[in-house]
Motif scaffolding. Sequence first.
Motif, PDB file in Angstrom:
ATOM      1  N   LEU A 170      40.168  -4.925  59.992  1.00 52.32           N
ATOM      2  CA  LEU A 170      39.389  -4.319  58.905  1.00 52.32           C
ATOM      3  C   LEU A 170      38.037  -3.805  59.414  1.00 52.32           C
ATOM      4  N   PHE A 186      36.862   0.194  60.818  1.00 57.00           N
ATOM      5  CA  PHE A 186      36.212   1.290  60.096  1.00 57.00           C
ATOM      6  C   PHE A 186      34.794   1.537  60.638  1.00 57.00           C
ATOM      7  N   VAL A 194      33.401   4.962  62.390  1.00 54.86           N
ATOM      8  CA  VAL A 194      32.259   5.720  61.847  1.00 54.86           C
ATOM      9  C   VAL A 194      31.253   6.006  62.959  1.00 54.86           C
ATOM     10  N   PHE A 236      32.665   8.485  65.459  1.00 52.52           N
ATOM     11  CA  PHE A 236      32.765   9.800  64.823  1.00 52.52           C
ATOM     12  C   PHE A 236      31.398  10.496  64.827  1.00 52.52           C
ATOM     13  N   ILE A 237      30.347   9.729  64.453  1.00 50.31           N
ATOM     14  CA  ILE A 237      28.992  10.291  64.428  1.00 50.31           C
ATOM     15  C   ILE A 237      28.608  10.792  65.826  1.00 50.31           C
ATOM     16  N   TRP A 288      17.088  -9.488  67.005  1.00 48.03           N
ATOM     17  CA  TRP A 288      17.093  -8.089  66.577  1.00 48.03           C
ATOM     18  C   TRP A 288      16.513  -7.201  67.659  1.00 48.03           C
ATOM     19  N   SER A 347      14.046 -10.006  55.324  1.00 48.55           N
ATOM     20  CA  SER A 347      13.820  -8.985  56.356  1.00 48.55           C
ATOM     21  C   SER A 347      13.844  -7.582  55.748  1.00 48.55           C
ATOM     22  N   ARG A 351      40.955  -9.013  49.957  1.00 45.43           N
ATOM     23  CA  ARG A 351      40.362  -8.648  51.257  1.00 45.43           C
ATOM     24  C   ARG A 351      39.273  -7.582  51.184  1.00 45.43           C
ATOM     25  N   MET A 361      35.318  -7.851  53.426  1.00 49.03           N
ATOM     26  CA  MET A 361      34.922  -7.278  54.715  1.00 49.03           C
ATOM     27  C   MET A 361      34.856  -5.756  54.645  1.00 49.03           C
ATOM     28  N   LEU A 362      35.823  -5.195  53.914  1.00 48.71           N
ATOM     29  CA  LEU A 362      35.899  -3.741  53.829  1.00 48.71           C
ATOM     30  C   LEU A 362      34.676  -3.158  53.125  1.00 48.71           C
ATOM     31  N   GLU A 412      31.787  -3.157  55.466  1.00 49.60           N
ATOM     32  CA  GLU A 412      31.943  -2.100  56.474  1.00 49.60           C
ATOM     33  C   GLU A 412      31.612  -0.730  55.874  1.00 49.60           C
ATOM     34  N   MET A 413      32.040  -0.517  54.631  1.00 53.59           N
ATOM     35  CA  MET A 413      31.785   0.770  53.975  1.00 53.59           C
ATOM     36  C   MET A 413      30.285   0.987  53.769  1.00 53.59           C
ATOM     37  N   GLY A 433      28.730   1.617  57.080  1.00 51.23           N
ATOM     38  CA  GLY A 433      29.139   2.962  57.501  1.00 51.23           C
ATOM     39  C   GLY A 433      28.284   4.012  56.816  1.00 51.23           C
ATOM     40  N   SER A 446      24.953   4.100  58.412  1.00 46.75           N
ATOM     41  CA  SER A 446      25.023   4.773  59.719  1.00 46.75           C
ATOM     42  C   SER A 446      25.001   6.286  59.543  1.00 46.75           C
ATOM     43  N   PHE A 447      25.800   6.797  58.607  1.00 49.82           N
ATOM     44  CA  PHE A 447      25.813   8.241  58.364  1.00 49.82           C
ATOM     45  C   PHE A 447      24.449   8.728  57.879  1.00 49.82           C
ATOM     46  N   SER A 489      34.486  16.293  56.855  1.00 48.02           N
ATOM     47  CA  SER A 489      33.567  15.156  56.950  1.00 48.02           C
ATOM     48  C   SER A 489      32.337  15.387  56.063  1.00 48.02           C
ATOM     49  N   MET A 499      31.624   9.196  49.948  1.00 49.41           N
ATOM     50  CA  MET A 499      30.532   8.261  50.263  1.00 49.41           C
ATOM     51  C   MET A 499      29.248   8.969  49.813  1.00 49.41           C
TER      52      MET A 499
END
Lengths: 292, 264
Positions: free
Chosen positions: A53, A56, A60, A63-64, A208, B121, B173, B176-177, B180-181, B184, B187-188, B200, B208
């Motif tokens: 899982l 992903f 990501v 991909f970036i 960190w 933090s 489940r 966790m997903l 991650e989303m 993610g 990050s984008f 994309s 997203m």
Amino acid sequence: MRRQEKNAGANVGVLGKREKYIGRRYGLPGRKYGVIYRSVLMENLQYAANIALGFFGYFVFIFIFIKLWDYIYQTPGELIAGYSKEQMIWYVMMTEMMWFGSNAGSVGRQVKTDIRGGNIAYLMNKPYHYTLYILTKYTGEWSVRLPMYALLAVMIGTMMVGPVPGFKIVAVPVMAACIILGLTINAVFKICISLLSFWIEDASPFQWLYDKLLLVVGTIFPVEIFPQALQPFFKLTPIYTVCYGPAKLIVDFRPDKCVEILAAQVLYLAAGCGLMFFVYRKGVKKLYVNGG
Amino acid sequence: MLTVVKNQILVCILSVKYNIMREMLNKVTFLMNVTFMILNNASILIQWFVLFRLREDIGGYTMREVMLLWGLTAASFGLSRVLFARVYSLPELIVSGKLDSYLVQPKNVLLSVMTSSTNISAIGDLLYGLILLAVCGLGVRGFLLSLLFVVTGMIILTAFALFLGSLAFWFVRVEMLSGEMVMGLISFATYPDGIFQGISRFLLYFIMPVGMIVYHPVHILVRFDAGMFFTVLGYACLLSVAATVVFYRGLRRYASSSLMEARM
């Protein structure tokens, strides 16, 4: 009655033999860590689907970076800091594979939680060295994760970037050894940082900074991309042995570079372990446990 | 009605206040968490200095726009985790049946859950974001507008995490997903939208909500566009309502674990 006694005697005999067998089998130094490793490995194999899982997040990130380097490399065949576009992307893919596949954060969290929660009082009395126990447990964890991420990285890389230019398949065992050494050095340093929890309540802020240093300087970019004056300095930091070295060997394998990186890793591991044992010995003297 | 809303807001404020006070018991740890998070975020600027040595612009963004991007992302994420940190661990509460203590309180369940935890933090993230926005040279009006976008970004991010987290009422489940989303998405959000093309780009604006959290706000701050501005506001409202509806729909399926627990 006699029959019962006879049977009882037989049982004692069987148990005695088993104990002797276990003693012979696990009594040698290092064997106990083998048992810990195997039990953690078996436990993690049960959760392989959960690990998947996490793919992903890796996808990501990759991909970036594929898009980013696609944008920066304007002409085909262009070299930046001596790396072609394919090499640069594969470099990031390999360092990120080690990052995601090792989940080194769990080492720091475990040590911090043990010290803050007082669980270390139970663990330090066991017939193993606490730090080696953590290191072995961690090795059992990444032994399942890393191959899964490696497979994913190879699949994504082959489909979206193409094969690594000039990849030497015969050097794969050396590359694997280099990756394993890199992961172990990283874990040793993370344990050292987490052991600071003996003195300060939460060592996470230091983790960190250490992670970010590895991420920005060694994971996202190869060392050669930084100004010439800074490169010798970076080669003295863990960056060179933890992420740059293994990834560099995969994208641009050279025997002389390989020897240099392996030698640096062995030295770093020895120094890191020495530091880890030293900090632990000093730290446990600071330990006080509230009853409960 | 107005008194009820006022009381509810007061309870939320007190909840966050006590969360922070609890964390401040150890002042050294508290200050270290905040300060080091600011340093941790600041170190990523090295990456952008390196990239801008290679090209004058990255995806149409100069260093100023990248700072805006980082400022909005860090501040929105920080504010969301200061006020509503529990949203990010909602699946864990649902799966382990730990929502009972919130259900018996005579206040709004969702707001009680959301404000029951604070990530310390994240104060560092929020401060770092605000510092970046302040040094970007937006002017007073631009800075105030950026603060509004920090709030809309926080609302969209929280609603997105709530929406994903609430799916745990149906699927085990998701825990966790959803994590991650959200990561993610972050990050984008820290890379210019100009490097993403085709499908994309479509995903980042419509599936997203990265476009609504940072990309549109950055474009508006560079050149004001009323249409885009109201799209962001409307999207924030719409996603909040959708996430709330999904949470309460899911709550009907909630099964307690009969765990004895007290909230203090």
